[in-house]
Scaffold this motif. Structure first.
Motif, PDB file in Angstrom:
ATOM      1  N   GLY A   2      42.742  27.768  38.641  1.00 39.46           N
ATOM      2  CA  GLY A   2      42.199  29.111  38.539  1.00 39.46           C
ATOM      3  C   GLY A   2      43.275  30.158  38.302  1.00 39.46           C
ATOM      4  O   GLY A   2      43.020  31.204  37.709  1.00 39.46           O
ATOM      5  N   PHE A   3      44.485  29.884  38.745  1.00 40.56           N
ATOM      6  CA  PHE A   3      45.590  30.820  38.544  1.00 40.56           C
ATOM      7  C   PHE A   3      46.441  30.491  37.320  1.00 40.56           C
ATOM      8  O   PHE A   3      46.919  31.384  36.629  1.00 40.56           O
ATOM      9  N   PHE A   4      46.642  29.193  37.057  1.00 42.91           N
ATOM     10  CA  PHE A   4      47.582  28.792  36.006  1.00 42.91           C
ATOM     11  C   PHE A   4      46.936  28.205  34.759  1.00 42.91           C
ATOM     12  O   PHE A   4      47.637  27.954  33.775  1.00 42.91           O
ATOM     13  N   ASN A   5      45.642  27.946  34.779  1.00 45.13           N
ATOM     14  CA  ASN A   5      44.891  27.445  33.615  1.00 45.13           C
ATOM     15  C   ASN A   5      45.576  26.277  32.904  1.00 45.13           C
ATOM     16  O   ASN A   5      45.794  26.308  31.703  1.00 45.13           O
TER      17      ASN A   5
ATOM     18  N   ASN B 269      29.444  34.369  29.072  1.00 41.32           N
ATOM     19  CA  ASN B 269      29.212  35.739  29.515  1.00 41.32           C
ATOM     20  C   ASN B 269      29.328  35.858  31.035  1.00 41.32           C
ATOM     21  O   ASN B 269      29.957  36.788  31.549  1.00 41.32           O
ATOM     22  N   VAL B 270      28.697  34.921  31.759  1.00 39.46           N
ATOM     23  CA  VAL B 270      28.742  34.944  33.219  1.00 39.46           C
ATOM     24  C   VAL B 270      30.174  34.751  33.706  1.00 39.46           C
ATOM     25  O   VAL B 270      30.667  35.507  34.561  1.00 39.46           O
ATOM     26  N   MET B 271      30.856  33.745  33.188  1.00 39.05           N
ATOM     27  CA  MET B 271      32.231  33.468  33.606  1.00 39.05           C
ATOM     28  C   MET B 271      33.149  34.644  33.273  1.00 39.05           C
ATOM     29  O   MET B 271      34.025  35.003  34.071  1.00 39.05           O
TER      30      MET B 271
ATOM     31  N   MET C 136      36.664  35.370  40.451  1.00 40.84           N
ATOM     32  CA  MET C 136      37.204  34.025  40.265  1.00 40.84           C
ATOM     33  C   MET C 136      38.605  33.895  40.862  1.00 40.84           C
ATOM     34  O   MET C 136      38.994  32.814  41.299  1.00 40.84           O
ATOM     35  N   SER C 137      39.358  34.990  40.921  1.00 39.52           N
ATOM     36  CA  SER C 137      40.665  34.948  41.587  1.00 39.52           C
ATOM     37  C   SER C 137      40.505  34.748  43.085  1.00 39.52           C
ATOM     38  O   SER C 137      41.277  34.012  43.712  1.00 39.52           O
ATOM     39  N   VAL C 138      39.501  35.399  43.668  1.00 40.03           N
ATOM     40  CA  VAL C 138      39.228  35.217  45.097  1.00 40.03           C
ATOM     41  C   VAL C 138      38.808  33.775  45.359  1.00 40.03           C
ATOM     42  O   VAL C 138      39.286  33.137  46.308  1.00 40.03           O
ATOM     43  N   VAL C 139      37.918  33.252  44.516  1.00 41.29           N
ATOM     44  CA  VAL C 139      37.465  31.866  44.667  1.00 41.29           C
ATOM     45  C   VAL C 139      38.653  30.910  44.556  1.00 41.29           C
ATOM     46  O   VAL C 139      38.816  30.011  45.388  1.00 41.29           O
TER      47      VAL C 139
END
Length: 142
Positions: free
Chosen positions: A34-37, A51-53, A62-65
Motif C-alpha cells: 500500500g505504501f511502496f506499490n 473510481n472507488v479505489m 487507503m494509507s490508513v488501511v
C-alpha cells in the motif's frame, strides 16, 4: 486419555501459531504494498472499481488501511498484543469482504482466506474478549 488431550492442545497451539504468523506476514506484505506499490495492479479492472479505489486513495483512506495492516502484521508476527491486533484488523477484513461481494465477487477468494484466518484466531484468543463482551460493567473494574 490425558496424553491424547495434551496432544490435541499442542496441535491446536501449533496451528494457532502458524495461522497467526501467516496472517501477520500476509497483512505486512499487503500493507507495505500500500505504501511502496511493488505488486502490479491488475490490468483489466472495471471502471467502477477504479473510481472507488481512486476516491479512497485520494481521501487518504487507503494509507490508513495500509498503516493498520503493517502495524497489525508486525504485532501478529511478533506475538505482541494479538487480541488488540485482531480487533484492529476486523473492520478492514469486513471492508475487504464487503468490497468483493459488492464489486468484485470473482476475486473474493483471498478475502475469504483472510476472514477464515481472522475468525480462527479470534476464536483461539476468545478468552481475551470476555471482559469486553460483558453486558454491564463499571469503569475501572477488572
Amino acid at each position: 486419555m490425558e496424553a491424547q488431550t495434551r496432544e490435541i492442545k499442542s496441535t491446536n497451539r501449533i496451528g494457532t501459531v502458524i495461522v497467526r504468523i501467516l496472517l501477520g506476514l500476509l497483512l505486512l506484505l499487503f500493507g507495505l504494498n500500500g505504501f511502496f506499490n511493488f505488486m502490479p495492479q491488475p490490468k483489466d479492472m472495471p471502471q467502477e472499481i477504479m473510481n472507488v479505489m481512486g476516491a479512497l486513495m485520494k481521501a487518504g483512506y487507503m494509507s490508513v488501511v495500509a498503516g493498520v495492516e503493517v502495524i497489525v502484521g508486525v504485532l501478529l508476527v511478533t506475538n505482541r498484543f494479538v487480541p488488540l491486533a485482531l480487533a484492529l484488523i476486523a473492520p478492514i477484513v469486513v471492508g475487504i469482504i464487503t468490497f468483493h461481494i459488492a464489486m468484485a465477487p470473482s476475486t473474493i477468494g483471498p478475502g475469504i482466506v483472510v476472514l477464515v484466518m481472522e475468525l480462527y484466531l479470534a476464536w483461539a484468543y476468545r478468552g481475551a474478549y470476555c471482559p469486553m463482551l460483558r453486558a454491564k460493567t463499571t469503569p475501572g473494574a477488572n
